[in-house]
Structure formats: structure tokens, C-alpha cells
Design an enzyme around this catalytic site. Structure first.
Site, PDB file in Angstrom:
ATOM      1  N   GLU A  63     -26.689  -1.530  -7.770  1.00  0.00           N
ATOM      2  CA  GLU A  63     -25.645  -1.943  -6.453  1.00  0.00           C
ATOM      3  C   GLU A  63     -25.940  -2.905  -4.774  1.00  0.00           C
ATOM      4  O   GLU A  63     -24.791  -3.469  -4.978  1.00  0.00           O
ATOM      5  CB  GLU A  63     -25.247  -0.280  -6.103  1.00  0.00           C
ATOM      6  CG  GLU A  63     -24.217   0.299  -6.823  1.00  0.00           C
ATOM      7  CD  GLU A  63     -23.921   1.967  -6.322  1.00  0.00           C
ATOM      8  OE1 GLU A  63     -23.169   2.635  -6.314  1.00  0.00           O
ATOM      9  OE2 GLU A  63     -25.382   2.692  -5.798  1.00  0.00           O
ATOM     10  N   ASP A 113      -2.354  -3.201  18.206  1.00  0.00           N
ATOM     11  CA  ASP A 113      -0.976  -3.549  18.782  1.00  0.00           C
ATOM     12  C   ASP A 113      -1.908  -5.207  19.154  1.00  0.00           C
ATOM     13  O   ASP A 113      -3.138  -5.176  19.769  1.00  0.00           O
ATOM     14  CB  ASP A 113      -0.476  -2.634  19.879  1.00  0.00           C
ATOM     15  CG  ASP A 113      -1.288  -2.203  21.268  1.00  0.00           C
ATOM     16  OD1 ASP A 113      -2.374  -3.059  22.016  1.00  0.00           O
ATOM     17  OD2 ASP A 113      -1.567  -1.462  21.017  1.00  0.00           O
TER      18      ASP A 113
END
Ligand code: DGJ
Length: 746
Positions: free
Chosen positions: A615, A535
Site C-alpha cells: 500500500e 461558498d
């Protein structure tokens, strides 16, 4: 001047570059809300017919003259209670002798340069000296209540802030029962409410619903803004899309219990209010005392949801978050949580850190489990000293080891909580919230500290500041893993127990204020079991927040989409985790995981030792790419390329630099299909007159069943905006493509 008072019309108009907001002082001093919408001049009082509506009462002094004037039918700037408006109240107070309600009338107003501040609460500031403040004082003389309505206008940003300061001007105590930060009446139009609901590991799911007749009410009773509902909502025209139509945003700068009510009344008028949760709330004001509500951020755009979101993004980055990191480069991090959970020792951590460094990470974050006797989540919260069994010699040698690798060091803390099995709890059992005589509810086996007490907030501040002073720490992950229950504080008298929830949130802000002011060089990342406190209140202190505990990239697309209707990508903490994903078991390509995570708080949360060489090489490339794109991605404008309710097999979003010289298009196929429809995207935000070179088309070659027809490498902006791009079909699990557009030199 962005605020204009017209004495003859008794109107006050707030103008931003593209919107106007107007209030008018009524015949008896009630403050009417006459307009909010696209920028326009005039007196909008005449829009609101003064018409007799049955059972809608008239103020006594007007009743003999007209039955057409009612607080119940006219749009209010701040609704009262128990005085003739039966719609949702914004303010309600009670005197010692039981007089209850609020009927507020104009006393005075003042227009001044700059931005007002609020007592004890985070609020927007004015970095460029552009804000102008309006203060309108209303009063209910019968109650001895004064309401100062505070507005700040950020003209060039299309943003208006609002807050309310309530004062007891009477002789006895006054009990506040309802204190909304903002009331927005929209008498005309056909509105949808777009809000963001969810649960743990599934936060901010966007839901768009037509306004019903009655009240739609969202909020949180958890003393946290919550995973379940976010203190941000949008009212948009029924036909509004991402790129067209009227939209109003209302965002609360608050992290505790709140309520947001949207009411459609008997006449079709819609009222949107938001503020502190009123259920269980009360606040006693002694004569002369005042109370500030949290701030609300209002924005209106006539040109759709993307434009509205972009205004909030720019505003939060520049005018709300005080951290220097808000607009700066952030280190790419590797966090050990999903790599080890509680099961680690110093050697393992240093091995992970070394591998992280070899991948190109810049910050290593040690998550939960480093303190007390914390080997699982049942003990030790509150005991913020090192677990020497896991980390012999303490944190110093570990931090030294990490720093010698050339990495920054970050640490996880959860300072608002306490475990029953902890030295802190044994020493101060009364510091935990709990109703006397009842066993408090446990959640994740923990209790919450009573942050309304200054000895508790002082202890939290000293503990975290002590860590930051003693150790060379660059980053703090501030977690919060339960909702608050059993609200009772022995430090408050019985008649003030209704203040506790808000006082706990104020206590949190006081700690964050002190810590972030004293340690501005520390990058703080907010977290509440993922995004349980995502928020604007937290963003005032922390430039980024861990968005969700669900790190599955496909799930994250909706969570991040929902988050970014109001909050900037730069606020989103997002990591690449292992495949199969630990929360869903889904397998996804590494590139797809990286694309979903490439917000500003970008990082990895996996054990690099389990990666293949191929990877690892890909990750090195991803980090290099993130570094290249980071600046414009953080500051650029975000465009959602899909509509919320599209029946689509992919998610796509685009970032455009302020100069429109660069843009990044991201697309992830979420539902690979046999015989799919063509994958066609119309781009947004580009300069139609420019020519753009497209790079990165080769990145998705791996997913193509056959070599594609070569796409031209240069397109005009107009072609990309109006005709768009059709991409070759991609196959396999969750393929993605990222196209980088650069303005081509002539
Ligand atoms: C919840 C957080 O969201 C996770 O990332 C992790 O830090 C755990 N808490 C640790 O307990």
C-alpha cells in the site's frame, strides 16, 4: 464596450462574449428587465406585452392611459414592495413614521472601467483589467431611499456580477427589512431548479425539480451558509443536459444566513432572488448612511450545465480568490485527524510525520487536540496555547522535528468558538452569543463567539496572527463546528438586534481580510465540520475548503459532483482515508480512494503505520501521479460525463487542458453488477482534429476477470468525441480506471 446605453430606446445592455443582458427605463422610470440570454442585439422591450391582467394594479400616473402596464406582470430589474408587484420583493424599507415598502424609479446611471468594490464584503476583482462597471441609481423619494444597482461585466468570462447599495437620503432613520442582492425575472420558458441540499457529512446533494406554481425557497438561518443548502442554484431549461440547453447560474458571495427564492407566478414568469435572510433581519440606516448587500455572480450559457460550471470555475479561481495558492501548486498533505483523533503525543505525531514524508507527502497537518486541555470535544476552545501534556516543550520542538523531516507544518484552529470549560469563557462569558436569562443551546458542547463585537474580532485576529508570527506555520485549517443560535448581543441596542447575524458574518470577513493580507504565504483551508461553509464568500479568502467530513470515496462522488456545479475542483479539499471507512464502514480499493480525492487540495488522512508495504508503494505512485497531473487538472475544464438522472452503475468525469493537448478521464464503478451493460463513455472537450495517445489502460487490469481485448493506443479526437470508448468489464468492489490522453505528435 461591453455596456451599451441606447438613449432613444432607454435601454442599457450588458454584453458578454456569448450572452446579453438588458434593462429598460419604463415610462415612469421603473427599471424593467427586458432580456438575459444568448448574445443578441436589439431592443427587447417589445417582448413583454403590456396587457391588462385582472387584479394586477397600475401605477397611478399611467392608469388613466392604460391598464396594460403593471409592476405585477412586467419583468423587474429589482422588485420593490407594497407598490403593486405581488411577487417576491427584493427591497423593503420602513420609515420612522411607518411608511413601508419600496417603489424605485430611475435617477441616473454611470458606466466606468474597472470593478466596483463593496464595503466590508468579499467581492470579485479584476486581475486582467477587463471588467466594466455599470451603476444605476434608483430612488423612492417618499421613503428617502436610494438604491444603487451595481453590475460588473467580465466580457470574455461570460460572467456578470451584481450587488446593491442602499442609501438613506431622507431626514429620519430608515429600517431595511429586505435587501436581495439580485432579482432575475424570466418571463418565458419552462424551467427546472437545480439546487444543492444536504446535511453534515452529506453536503451539496444535487436535486433538480421542475418549477412549481408558487415559491420554492431555500436558505440558511444558521449564520453559516450551511451543510443543508448552498447559496448557489441553477435555473435550466426542462430539456437542458450537461451539454446542451439554456442555463442560468446564481451564486451568492456570502457565508452567513441567506435566502434564495424561485417563484413561478400567475403568468408563468419565473423570478429568482437571492440575498441575506430577511427573517429576523433589519438594518437601521441613519440619514446619509449606506448599506451594501453581498455580491451575486450571474452566468448564462446556452450550451448546457458543463459549460456553465466551467465559467464559474475559471472565474472563482482567477477573479474571486485572492490567495496566491488559488492558481498555484498545493502541497500534498497528511492530516492526523482520522489517524489519531484526540489521542496523540509528540512521539506519535513525529512518527506519523516521518512516515508521511516517506510516502512523499509534503505537508504535515496537526488537527484538533493540541491546545488547552483538549482531550475530547468538550473543552478548551478559546485557549489557543499548547497542551504541554501532549506536546512537552510546546509547538516549537514539534514543528522543528517536522521541518527537519523536510515537511511543511500546518495547524488546525477553530477561532470563532468557545467552550464553556475554557479560560477564555471564564474571563469573558459575555463574548459568547446568548439571550439574557436563557441558557444558550450547546452544539458539539460549544458556544459561538459574538463576532459583531470588535473586541472579539480583534482578539481572534491577534490570537491567530500571534500563532503565525510565533511559529513557522505554512498552513492553517480554519474550522467552525456549530450553527449559531441564541442571537443576541449586549453590544447592540434593542432596535439593532436584527443586524446581529449579518454583523457576525461581516466580523468574520474583517478577520479573514486582515489575516490573509498579512500572511499571504500561508495556505488557508476553510472547514466547517466538513463543508458547512463551502461558498464563494469563504473562497474569496481561502483557496480550498474541506469538502465533507464523509471521506468515503463513493459517497464523496455525489458530494463532489454537487460541489462542482458551481465551485472548481481546485477549491475541494479531499483526502484518502482508511478502509474500512470511518464514517460508513465501507471497504474500497486504495486507487479508488485516491482517484476520488485527486482534487487540488489532495492529501491523506490515515495512520501510515497501519499500511502494508504494498500500500505504501502504491501511495508513493499516487503522489507522483498527482504531481504530474496537478497543473493541468487544477486549471483544466471539468466535464461531467454522466447526466444527473442517468440510471448508471458508475460515475465518470473528465478534465481537459486549456490547449486540449491533455485530458484525464476518471471512472469509478459504484455498483458492480452481474451481467452489466457495456461501459461506454463518449468523451468531451477534445479537439476532433487531433490524435490522442491513451495511457493508463493497464491500471485497471486488476479488476478484469480475463485479459481484455487490447484497445488501440491512438484514437482521433473525433472518434473519442463522437463514437466514444467502450471499456472492458471490471469486477470486484468499486473498481476504477484513470486514462490519461495526450495529443500525439504526427
Ligand atoms: C471537523 C472537521 O471537519 C474535521 O476534519 C476535524 O478537523 C474535526 N472537526 C476536528 O474537531
Amino acid at each position: 464596450m461591453s455596456i451599451v446605453y441606447d438613449a432613444a430606446a432607454r435601454t442599457i445592455t450588458l454584453n458578454t462574449r456569448e450572452s446579453s443582458y438588458q434593462m429598460q427605463i419604463g415610462p415612469l422610470g421603473h427599471l424593467l428587465h427586458t432580456y438575459y440570454g444568448r448574445r443578441a442585439e436589439g431592443n427587447f422591450g417589445a417582448l413583454h406585452l403590456k396587457k391588462d391582467v385582472g387584479f394586477s394594479p397600475n401605477p397611478h400616473a399611467l392608469a388613466a392611459v392604460t391598464r396594460g402596464w403593471s409592476l405585477d406582470t412586467l419583468p423587474q430589474e429589482l422588485s420593490g414592495a407594497n407598490s403593486g408587484d405581488f411577487r417576491t420583493p427584493s427591497v423593503c424599507a420602513v420609515t420612522e413614521d411607518g411608511r413601508r415598502g419600496a417603489e424605485l424609479r430611475y435617477v441616473r446611471h454611470e458606466i466606468r472601467p474597472g470593478k466596483y468594490a463593496l464595503n466590508g464584503l468579499p467581492a470579485a476583482f479584476d486581475p486582467a483589467g477587463e471588467a466594466e462597471t455599470l451603476s444605476v441609481t434608483l430612488a423612492d423619494e417618499v421613503l428617502g431611499l436610494e438604491a444603487e444597482l451595481l453590475y460588473a461585466v467580465y466580457e470574455s468570462r461570460d460572467l456578470i456580477t451584481r450587488a446593491l447599495r442602499l442609501r438613506n437620503t431622507g431626514k429620519g432613520a430608515l429600517r431595511l427589512e429586505k435587501t436581495a442582492s439580485c432579482c432575475l425575472d424570466l418571463p418565458f420558458g419552462d424551467w427546472d431548479l437545480l439546487h444543492f441540499h444536504g446535511r453534515h457529512a452529506m453536503e451539496r446533494q444535487p436535486e433538480r425539480l421542475p418549477m412549481m406554481n408558487g415559491v420554492m425557497r431555500l436558505g440558511s438561518r444558521r449564520v453559516a451558509s450551511s451543510h443543508q443548502h448552498n447559496p448557489f442554484a441553477i435555473l435550466c431549461n426542462r430539456h437542458a443536459t450537461e451539454d446542451a440547453g439554456d442555463c442560468y447560474g446564481l451564486m451568492l458571495v456570502y457565508s452567513g444566513s441567506f435566502e434564495l427564492e424561485a417563484e413561478k407566478d400567475q403568468m408563468g414568469s419565473v423570478r429568482l432572488t437571492a440575498g441575506l435572510l430577511s427573517e429576523g433581519f433589519s438594518w437601521t440606516l441613519q440619514p446619509g448612511e449606506s448599506f451594501d448587500t453581498p455580491e451575486a455572480l450571474l452566468c448564462f450559457r446556452h450550451d448546457g450545465l458543463n459549460a456553465l460550471s466551467q465559467r464559474y470555475h475559471r472565474f472563482l479561481r482567477r477573479c474571486l480568490c485572492r490567495s496566491p495558492f488559488s492558481t498555484a501548486e498545493r502541497p500534498v498533505l497528511l492530516n492526523n485527524w482520522e489517524a489519531t483523533y484526540f489521542n496523540f503525543d509528540r512521539d506519535k505525531i513525529l512518527t506519523i510525520a516521518r512516515e508521511a514524508r516517506d510516502l512523499g507527502a509534503e505537508l504535515f497537518v496537526l488537527d484538533d487536540g493540541w491546545f488547552g486541555r483538549r482531550n475530547d470535544d468538550r473543552s478548551s476552545l478559546g485557549d489557543w496555547f499548547v497542551n504541554e501534556e501532549k506536546l512537552p516543550g510546546g509547538l516549537e520542538p514539534l514543528i522543528r522535528g517536522v521541518k527537519e523531516l523536510g515537511l511543511q507544518f500546518g495547524l488546525w484552529v477553530e477561532p470563532e468558538m468557545v467552550s464553556e470549560d475554557s479560560e477564555l469563557y471564564r474571563a469573558h462569558p459575555d463574548w459568547a452569543l446568548g439571550v439574557p436569562g436563557r441558557e444558550p443551546a450547546l452544539s458539539r458542547s460549544q458556544l459561538a463567539l459574538d463576532l459583531s463585537r470588535s473586541e472579539v474580532t480583534d482578539w481572534i485576529y491577534e490570537t491567530v496572527a500571534g500563532l503565525l508570527r510565533r511559529y513557522d506555520i505554512d498552513y492553517i485549517k480554519w474550522d467552525f463546528n456549530r450553527s449559531l443560535t441564541d442571537l443576541y448581543s449586549p453590544a447592540l441596542p434593542p432596535e439593532r438586534q436584527g443586524e446581529l447575524a449579518h454583523r457576525c458574518t461581516l466580523g468574520l470577513y474583517s478577520v479573514l481580510e486582515r489575516l490573509t493580507a498579512e500572511f499571504p504565504h500561508v495556505l488557508f483551508e476553510g472547514c466547517a465540520g466538513g463543508g458547512g461553509r463551502f461558498d464563494a464568500g469563504m473562497l474569496a479568502y481561502f483557496p480550498q475548503i474541506w469538502c465533507s467530513d464523509d471521506t468515503d470515496p463513493i459517497e464523496r462522488l455525489t458530494i463532489q459532483r454537487g460541489s462542482c456545479y458551481g465551485y472548481p475542483l481546485s477549491a475541494v479539499g479531499a483526502h484518502v482515508s482508511a478502509s474500512p471507512n470511518h464514517q460508513t464502514g465501507r471497504r474500497t480499493p486504495l486507487d479508488t480512494r485516491a482517484m476520488a480525492a485527486m482534487a487540488s487540495g489532495f492529501g491523506y488522512e490515515l495512520d501510515p503505520g497501519r499500511l502494508s508495504e504494498e500500500e505504501k508503494e502504491r501511495i508513493r505512485g499516487q503522489i507522483r501521479r498527482f504531481r504530474e497531473l496537478e497543473d493541468f487538472a487544477r486549471e483544466g475544464d471539468l466535464y461531467r460525463l454522466t447526466e444527473l438522472d442517468d440510471k448508471r452503475d458508475y460515475e465518470a468525469w473528465q478534465i481537459v487542458s486549456e490547449t486540449k493537448d491533455e485530458s484525464l478521464v476518471n471512472l469509478i464503478v459504484t455498483h458492480p453488477r452481474a451481467n452489466p451493460r457495456p461501459l461506454h463513455l463518449r468523451l468531451k472537450g477534445l479537439d476532433p482534429a487531433a490524435r490522442y495517445r491513451l495511457e493508463g489502460l493497464e491500471t485497471f487490469a486488476a479488476y478484469l476477470p480475463e485479459p481484455p481485448e487490447p484497445l488501440p493506443e491512438i484514437f482521433s479526437g473525433a472518434a473519442l468525441l463522437y463514437a466514444g470508448l467502450t471499456l472492458p468489464r471490471m469486477m470486484g468492489d468499486y473498481p476504477c480506471v484513470q486514462i490519461h490522453l495526450k495529443r500525439a505528435e504526427d
